[in-house]
Design a protein around this motif. Structure first.
Motif, PDB file in Angstrom:
ATOM      1  N   PRO A 258       0.796  -1.229   0.000  1.00  0.00           N
ATOM      2  CA  PRO A 258       0.000   0.000   0.000  1.00  0.00           C
ATOM      3  C   PRO A 258       0.825   1.275   0.000  1.00  0.00           C
ATOM      4  CG  PRO A 258      -0.089  -1.094   2.148  1.00  0.00           C
ATOM      5  CD  PRO A 258       0.540  -2.062   1.200  1.00  0.00           C
ATOM      6  N   TRP A 259       2.117   1.175   0.353  1.00  0.00           N
ATOM      7  CA  TRP A 259       2.973   2.363   0.324  1.00  0.00           C
ATOM      8  C   TRP A 259       3.285   2.797  -1.103  1.00  0.00           C
ATOM      9  CZ3 TRP A 259       3.624   4.885   4.785  1.00  0.00           C
ATOM     10  CH2 TRP A 259       3.410   4.174   5.958  1.00  0.00           C
ATOM     11  N   GLY A 260       2.939   1.969  -2.064  1.00  0.00           N
ATOM     12  CA  GLY A 260       3.148   2.333  -3.464  1.00  0.00           C
ATOM     13  C   GLY A 260       1.967   3.060  -4.073  1.00  0.00           C
ATOM     14  N   GLN A 261       1.007   3.475  -3.239  1.00  0.00           N
ATOM     15  CA  GLN A 261      -0.175   4.162  -3.756  1.00  0.00           C
ATOM     16  C   GLN A 261       0.235   5.420  -4.509  1.00  0.00           C
ATOM     17  OE1 GLN A 261      -3.677   4.299  -1.288  1.00  0.00           O
ATOM     18  NE2 GLN A 261      -4.018   6.438  -1.777  1.00  0.00           N
ATOM     19  N   ASP A 268       5.880  -0.200 -20.285  1.00  0.00           N
ATOM     20  CA  ASP A 268       5.844  -1.585 -19.823  1.00  0.00           C
ATOM     21  C   ASP A 268       6.986  -1.921 -18.864  1.00  0.00           C
ATOM     22  OD1 ASP A 268       3.611  -1.990 -21.317  1.00  0.00           O
ATOM     23  OD2 ASP A 268       4.652  -2.940 -23.012  1.00  0.00           O
ATOM     24  N   ALA A 269       8.063  -1.134 -18.880  1.00  0.00           N
ATOM     25  CA  ALA A 269       9.245  -1.484 -18.082  1.00  0.00           C
ATOM     26  C   ALA A 269       9.578  -0.465 -16.997  1.00  0.00           C
ATOM     27  CB  ALA A 269      10.459  -1.665 -19.000  1.00  0.00           C
ATOM     28  N   HIS A 270       8.853   0.653 -16.925  1.00  0.00           N
ATOM     29  CA  HIS A 270       9.204   1.703 -15.978  1.00  0.00           C
ATOM     30  C   HIS A 270       7.973   2.151 -15.180  1.00  0.00           C
ATOM     31  CE1 HIS A 270      12.474   1.914 -18.945  1.00  0.00           C
ATOM     32  NE2 HIS A 270      13.216   2.422 -17.964  1.00  0.00           N
ATOM     33  N   THR A 271       8.211   2.514 -13.913  1.00  0.00           N
ATOM     34  CA  THR A 271       7.147   2.973 -13.014  1.00  0.00           C
ATOM     35  C   THR A 271       7.532   4.296 -12.388  1.00  0.00           C
ATOM     36  OG1 THR A 271       6.452   0.716 -12.475  1.00  0.00           O
ATOM     37  CG2 THR A 271       5.846   2.447 -10.911  1.00  0.00           C
ATOM     38  N   ARG A 272       6.571   5.234 -12.360  1.00  0.00           N
ATOM     39  CA  ARG A 272       6.783   6.530 -11.705  1.00  0.00           C
ATOM     40  C   ARG A 272       6.123   6.481 -10.326  1.00  0.00           C
ATOM     41  NH1 ARG A 272       7.974  11.829 -13.161  1.00  0.00           N
ATOM     42  NH2 ARG A 272       8.195  11.128 -15.338  1.00  0.00           N
ATOM     43  N   TRP A 273       6.911   6.833  -9.306  1.00  0.00           N
ATOM     44  CA  TRP A 273       6.430   6.769  -7.918  1.00  0.00           C
ATOM     45  C   TRP A 273       6.622   8.116  -7.235  1.00  0.00           C
ATOM     46  CZ3 TRP A 273       9.789   5.796  -3.273  1.00  0.00           C
ATOM     47  CH2 TRP A 273       9.035   5.646  -2.105  1.00  0.00           C
ATOM     48  N   PRO A 274       5.551   8.746  -6.750  1.00  0.00           N
ATOM     49  CA  PRO A 274       5.700  10.014  -6.031  1.00  0.00           C
ATOM     50  C   PRO A 274       6.117   9.772  -4.587  1.00  0.00           C
ATOM     51  CG  PRO A 274       3.386   9.440  -6.210  1.00  0.00           C
ATOM     52  CD  PRO A 274       4.143   8.378  -6.959  1.00  0.00           C
ATOM     53  N   TRP A 280      15.147  17.118   3.080  1.00  0.00           N
ATOM     54  CA  TRP A 280      15.794  16.232   2.112  1.00  0.00           C
ATOM     55  C   TRP A 280      16.204  14.908   2.746  1.00  0.00           C
ATOM     56  CZ3 TRP A 280      20.730  14.743   3.200  1.00  0.00           C
ATOM     57  CH2 TRP A 280      21.511  15.564   4.015  1.00  0.00           C
ATOM     58  N   ARG A 281      16.407  14.869   4.051  1.00  0.00           N
ATOM     59  CA  ARG A 281      16.788  13.624   4.711  1.00  0.00           C
ATOM     60  C   ARG A 281      15.628  12.625   4.700  1.00  0.00           C
ATOM     61  NH1 ARG A 281      18.987  17.861   7.257  1.00  0.00           N
ATOM     62  NH2 ARG A 281      21.256  17.859   7.626  1.00  0.00           N
ATOM     63  N   GLU A 282      14.427  13.113   5.025  1.00  0.00           N
ATOM     64  CA  GLU A 282      13.256  12.234   4.976  1.00  0.00           C
ATOM     65  C   GLU A 282      12.992  11.746   3.557  1.00  0.00           C
ATOM     66  OE1 GLU A 282       9.687  13.729   6.651  1.00  0.00           O
ATOM     67  OE2 GLU A 282      10.407  13.670   8.725  1.00  0.00           O
ATOM     68  N   ALA A 283      13.132  12.636   2.583  1.00  0.00           N
ATOM     69  CA  ALA A 283      12.905  12.243   1.201  1.00  0.00           C
ATOM     70  C   ALA A 283      13.937  11.209   0.746  1.00  0.00           C
ATOM     71  CB  ALA A 283      12.941  13.476   0.296  1.00  0.00           C
ATOM     72  N   MET A 284      15.200  11.381   1.176  1.00  0.00           N
ATOM     73  CA  MET A 284      16.238  10.409   0.848  1.00  0.00           C
ATOM     74  C   MET A 284      15.902   9.038   1.443  1.00  0.00           C
ATOM     75  SD  MET A 284      20.282  10.362   1.914  1.00  0.00           S
ATOM     76  CE  MET A 284      19.864  10.052   3.625  1.00  0.00           C
ATOM     77  N   TYR A 285      15.361   9.031   2.654  1.00  0.00           N
ATOM     78  CA  TYR A 285      15.007   7.771   3.299  1.00  0.00           C
ATOM     79  C   TYR A 285      13.951   7.032   2.478  1.00  0.00           C
ATOM     80  CZ  TYR A 285      13.331   4.506   6.850  1.00  0.00           C
ATOM     81  OH  TYR A 285      12.971   3.368   7.525  1.00  0.00           O
ATOM     82  N   ALA A 286      13.018   7.768   1.883  1.00  0.00           N
ATOM     83  CA  ALA A 286      12.005   7.135   1.037  1.00  0.00           C
ATOM     84  C   ALA A 286      12.661   6.445  -0.155  1.00  0.00           C
ATOM     85  CB  ALA A 286      10.993   8.175   0.564  1.00  0.00           C
ATOM     86  N   PRO A 291      13.885  -1.144  -4.467  1.00  0.00           N
ATOM     87  CA  PRO A 291      14.565  -2.442  -4.362  1.00  0.00           C
ATOM     88  C   PRO A 291      16.023  -2.388  -4.800  1.00  0.00           C
ATOM     89  CG  PRO A 291      12.396  -2.713  -5.344  1.00  0.00           C
ATOM     90  CD  PRO A 291      12.638  -1.232  -5.245  1.00  0.00           C
ATOM     91  N   GLU A 292      16.838  -3.192  -4.142  1.00  0.00           N
ATOM     92  CA  GLU A 292      18.272  -3.269  -4.453  1.00  0.00           C
ATOM     93  C   GLU A 292      18.467  -3.676  -5.908  1.00  0.00           C
ATOM     94  OE1 GLU A 292      22.254  -5.662  -2.832  1.00  0.00           O
ATOM     95  OE2 GLU A 292      20.318  -5.825  -1.792  1.00  0.00           O
TER      96      GLU A 292
END
Length: 328
Positions: A258-261, A268-274, A280-286, A291-292
């Motif tokens: 659900p965090w991918g909402q 077909d091969a790429h996904t955009r995630w907001p 900037w530290r919190e955003a970096m943590y996101a 995935p590795e």
């Protein structure tokens, strides 16, 4: 109390728990024949309950609002007072549990005649309920309509206004109403987006009933709680950005849950995630949740982009430098 009266009351309780019942299922639940069900329905009609029947293989029975309140040992004024009280209790999340309050509200409003429903709406609008803490104002009318549709598995059309003030019409299958903090949330299946969505009830402007029923989708109480938690914890972020991953949408959603909402397929091969954060530290943590091994680009804005780059460069230098050894 005779067996006939007991059975009629059992039938009434069943009719109040679902919008539509097939005749065969009612007969099986009550342990009688369909002919007996028809006779018991006639008895309820004689008592003032408006029970609508539909013929055919898919036919059955449903309880409708009549021209007067059925004999609940309540006067019109008492019924109006109870409905207003339940609406206030639901919007205030009073002791007793939100589910119990909404169930009682749905049962009572289902049988309120049109004239009394109008009285309830008019009086409820003038009642200033005491506020328990801070929170948005929830329309008790909207909450009552959503409670009915959620219980009856009825598809709805919602006029929804998001946090940016953008209005949209959403076709949904409501699955759960839940409070979180000082807000109410509707968890539903969005038919146009073919995915789960969680809406703040105070941002739902109008509710349109379709009379189209749906089959409930499988979702656990834990999954409902998690989705409501995510929705309730979201607030406008100081930093907002997108990450475009070299990962198709389906495996991306499987990884993030659900965090991918809000994620959408670029191709077909790429996904955009907001994503975003208060700095900037919190955003970096996101971004660390990507995935590795999955490459990605980002719209991380300036000047925070430069601040993040400088911090990462220092981190890389520290990792490449010789071990400083133990303190002397």
């Amino acid at each position: 109390m005779s067996d006939t009266t007991t059975r009629a009351l059992s039938l009434l309780n069943l009719l109040q728990t679902h919008r539509h019942w097939p005749g065969t299922e009612l007969a099986a639940r009550l342990g009688v024949t369909e002919r007996t069900v028809r006779r018991d329905v006639d008895r309820l009609r004689e008592l003032g309950y408006r029970v609508e029947s539909t013929p055919g293989a898919a036919g059955g029975y449903r309880l409708e609002a009549g021209s007067a309140v059925p004999p609940l040992l309540l006067t019109d004024d008492e019924a109006v007072t109870m409905a207003i009280g339940l609406r206030v209790a639901a919007t205030q999340q009073l002791v007793g549990g939100s589910e119990v309050t909404l169930t009682a509200l749905a049962k009572l409003e289902q049988v309120l005649p049109s004239a009394l429903r109008q009285r309830v709406n008019a009086l409820a609008a003038s009642v200033q309920a005491p506020r328990i803490g801070e929170g948005p104002v929830v329309s008790p009318v909207v909450l009552g309509e959503l409670a009915l549709a959620t219980r009856d598995t009825e598809r709805l059309r919602l006029r929804y206004i998001d946090g940016a003030g953008i209005e949209s019409i959403r076709r949904v299958e409501p699955h759960a109403l839940a409070p979180a903090g000082r807000k109410w949330f509707l968890l539903c299946w969005d038919l146009d987006r073919d995915d789960w969505r969680t809406f703040r009830v105070d941002r739902i402007d109008t509710v349109e009933h379709t009379r189209v029923l749906f089959a409930r989708r499988e979702i656990t109480a834990e999954q409902i709680e998690e989705r409501v938690l995510i929705a309730s914890s979201w607030t406008p972020q100081k930093i907002e950005a997108d990450a475009v991953m070299e990962l198709p949408l389906a495996p991306m959603r499987e990884w993030f849950g659900p965090w991918g909402q809000g994620a959408t397929a670029e191709d077909d091969a790429h996904t955009r995630w907001p994503f975003g954060g208060s700095d900037w530290r919190e955003a970096m943590y996101a971004m660390l949740w990507i995935p590795e091994g999955v490459e990605y680009t980002t719209t991380f804005p300036e000047p925070d982009r430069s601040a993040l780059r400088e911090s990462l460069q220092r981190m890389l230098r520290a990792l490449d430098a010789p071990d400083p050894g133990p303190r002397a």
